[in-house]
Design a protein around this motif. Structure first.
Motif, PDB file in Angstrom:
ATOM      1  N   ALA A 174       9.611  71.144  41.565  1.00  0.00           N
ATOM      2  CA  ALA A 174      10.117  71.540  40.182  1.00  0.00           C
ATOM      3  C   ALA A 174      11.618  71.950  40.452  1.00  0.00           C
ATOM      4  CB  ALA A 174       9.319  72.508  39.507  1.00  0.00           C
ATOM      5  N   GLU A 175      12.336  71.687  41.427  1.00  0.00           N
ATOM      6  CA  GLU A 175      13.717  71.944  41.533  1.00  0.00           C
ATOM      7  C   GLU A 175      14.561  71.536  40.579  1.00  0.00           C
ATOM      8  OE1 GLU A 175      13.968  68.045  43.341  1.00  0.00           O
ATOM      9  OE2 GLU A 175      12.535  69.796  43.510  1.00  0.00           O
ATOM     10  N   GLU A 176      14.054  70.397  39.974  1.00  0.00           N
ATOM     11  CA  GLU A 176      14.830  69.589  39.075  1.00  0.00           C
ATOM     12  C   GLU A 176      15.075  70.389  37.671  1.00  0.00           C
ATOM     13  OE1 GLU A 176      12.708  65.561  40.571  1.00  0.00           O
ATOM     14  OE2 GLU A 176      11.945  67.506  40.190  1.00  0.00           O
ATOM     15  N   GLN A 177      14.017  71.208  37.583  1.00  0.00           N
ATOM     16  CA  GLN A 177      13.852  71.696  36.096  1.00  0.00           C
ATOM     17  C   GLN A 177      15.252  72.581  35.625  1.00  0.00           C
ATOM     18  OE1 GLN A 177       9.914  73.586  35.174  1.00  0.00           O
ATOM     19  NE2 GLN A 177       8.754  71.574  36.051  1.00  0.00           N
ATOM     20  N   VAL A 178      15.824  73.344  36.473  1.00  0.00           N
ATOM     21  CA  VAL A 178      16.687  74.171  36.053  1.00  0.00           C
ATOM     22  C   VAL A 178      18.100  73.357  35.898  1.00  0.00           C
ATOM     23  CG1 VAL A 178      16.028  76.277  37.216  1.00  0.00           C
ATOM     24  CG2 VAL A 178      17.291  74.633  38.605  1.00  0.00           C
ATOM     25  N   PHE A 179      17.921  71.971  35.951  1.00  0.00           N
ATOM     26  CA  PHE A 179      18.924  70.969  35.722  1.00  0.00           C
ATOM     27  C   PHE A 179      18.669  70.096  34.564  1.00  0.00           C
ATOM     28  CE2 PHE A 179      20.845  66.850  36.073  1.00  0.00           C
ATOM     29  CZ  PHE A 179      22.360  67.049  36.358  1.00  0.00           C
ATOM     30  N   VAL A 180      17.628  69.735  34.404  1.00  0.00           N
ATOM     31  CA  VAL A 180      17.181  68.878  33.525  1.00  0.00           C
ATOM     32  C   VAL A 180      16.873  69.276  32.048  1.00  0.00           C
ATOM     33  CG1 VAL A 180      15.224  67.052  32.581  1.00  0.00           C
ATOM     34  CG2 VAL A 180      16.040  67.167  35.040  1.00  0.00           C
ATOM     35  N   VAL A 181      16.203  70.743  32.371  1.00  0.00           N
ATOM     36  CA  VAL A 181      15.951  71.354  30.756  1.00  0.00           C
ATOM     37  C   VAL A 181      17.158  71.823  30.232  1.00  0.00           C
ATOM     38  CG1 VAL A 181      14.889  73.499  29.994  1.00  0.00           C
ATOM     39  CG2 VAL A 181      13.550  71.983  31.499  1.00  0.00           C
ATOM     40  N   PRO A 182      18.295  72.521  30.693  1.00  0.00           N
ATOM     41  CA  PRO A 182      19.272  72.633  29.982  1.00  0.00           C
ATOM     42  C   PRO A 182      20.084  71.603  29.529  1.00  0.00           C
ATOM     43  CG  PRO A 182      19.534  73.439  32.203  1.00  0.00           C
ATOM     44  CD  PRO A 182      18.486  73.054  32.106  1.00  0.00           C
TER      45      PRO A 182
END
Length: 408
Positions: A174-182
């Motif tokens: 889930a390392e992508e989420q702090v990039f994808v969500v914003p």
């Protein structure tokens, strides 16, 4: 267009990925590949260098010591990229030939900062909800984009640069989420290409997939907390926020308490339960918990009350399979009639309002079930799983899923 690929020991699958990019109908002259060799030891680095020599100016490669996760290599590649758009691929997957052409066209047509291209699972699951229909410019709500948070999408580079969007480093899930969500929340619009298989998400036997590893609880829940802070900072309380939070409650939080949970050490299970409880108290309101299916509601109950043994037993339970229906004999066939045996109907779900108690005076969000209904049923359901857990505990290997217990 810059296609970013973090590479670690993928020499057997990397050529297919690279060739699928070279063959893009948008024209390879309009594409650059930025590949970061993350300390590979299987020849992936040399293979990348050979492809870069074959395609000068189109494939750029850099090498670094192994970082242990794809976030760091992706961040380095973002700094190197020069394209108007960024697309993130993994070295063991591949793109459909028309993927970039279709996705860039959607971005230009709708002034979209993010474009979701349909993801097709090859031997593994892929998201479905966001790809039921094309979307010619929408937002995180109308496109249901929250149900696909991997990085396999197009992002306008100006959006990434302006807001300093980066991946979490050193985190293997889930390392992508702090990039994808914003990116979703800040995008002027989001488009969806659902009528073409843009990205093929492949499961390879013998190739390690990070999504199937049991994460270290502290960094995992810390990352989820960071993402939830982003959501709550951008979306005010209410139905819209709850629509988004439901995803993290049902998948990231309760998803940790599946069948593999019983195979973890007691210390790790207790840490999962403690950290999940903290997230539930801090981010998920009672009206959101009330929307969960019954068994998910039971998980919330057990987490909030610290009942580790019962929670572990519950995670081993799976429904008893329904018997296959028997075919009726054909008319005048001479066969004896067969009596159909129908599965007993599933009991109707108990409304959450029937099992909820008022929140305690101190304002905590503990979820409670009154003894008359919830706890007696819970005790009956958990008895089988608890008995099996006690009998197998000595045989469990850390990280190994316990065999499921089927309800009688």
């Amino acid at each position: 267009m810059s296609v970013i690929i973090p590479v670690h020991n993928a020499v057997d699958h990397l050529p297919e990925c690279l060739q699928s990019i070279v063959d893009q109908t948008i024209g390879f002259a309009n594409v650059e590949v930025v590949a970061v060799d993350d300390g590979s030891t299987d020849g992936s680095g040399a293979l990348l260098d050979a492809w870069a020599e074959r395609h000068p100016g189109r494939i750029r490669v850099t090498h670094q010591a192994n970082s242990g996760a794809p976030g760091g290599p992706r961040n380095l590649a973002i700094e190197m990229a020069e394209g108007e758009f960024l697309f993130f691929a993994d070295p063991d997957d591949y793109l459909g030939a028309e993927a970039l052409e279709r996705m860039v066209a959607a971005a230009e047509r709708n002034d979209s900062d993010v474009v979701l291209g349909k993801i097709r699972g090859v031997g593994r699951k892929a998201p479905v909800t966001p790809f039921r229909e094309n979307a010619e410019g929408g937002d995180i709500f109308s496109t249901k984009a929250v149900w696909t948070l991997t990085a396999h999408k197009i992002f306008r580079r100006s959006l990434v640069v302006e807001h300093g969007l980066r991946f979490a480093e050193g985190l293997r899930l889930a390392e992508e989420q702090v990039f994808v969500v914003p990116a979703y929340l800040l995008a002027r619009s989001i488009s969806v290409v659902s009528d073409y298989d843009c990205y093929h998400l492949v499961r390879h036997d013998g190739f390690p997939h990070l999504t199937q590893e049991a994460p270290d609880p502290v960094p995992f829940y810390g990352n989820v907390r960071d993402v939830l802070n982003i959501v709550t900072a951008h979306v005010p309380p209410g139905e819209k926020r709850n629509t988004l939070l439901y995803r993290w409650l049902s998948l990231e939080v309760l998803g940790r308490f599946g069948n593999g949970f019983a195979g973890l050490s007691q210390e790790t299970r207790a840490e999962h339960m403690r950290l999940a409880d903290e997230l539930m108290r801090d981010f998920f309101p009672e009206e959101l918990v009330a929307q969960l299916p019954p068994l998910a509601g039971l998980r919330c109950l057990l987490i909030s009350e610290g009942r580790l043994e019962q929670l572990t037993a519950l995670t081993t339970l799976v429904p008893k399979p329904k018997p296959k229906p028997k075919l009726k004999p054909k008319a005048d066939s001479g066969e004896q009639p067969v009596t159909e045996r129908r599965a007993a109907p599933m009991p109707a779900a108990v409304p959450v309002s029937a099992v909820m108690r008022p929140v305690p005076a101190e304002g905590t969000s503990r979820i409670n079930v009154p003894p008359a209904r919830g706890r007696s049923a819970l005790a009956r359901i958990l008895a089988v799983g608890r008995h099996r857990i006690r009998g197998r505990r000595a045989e469990s290997t850390p990280g190994q899923a316990a065999a499921p217990v089927r309800l009688p």
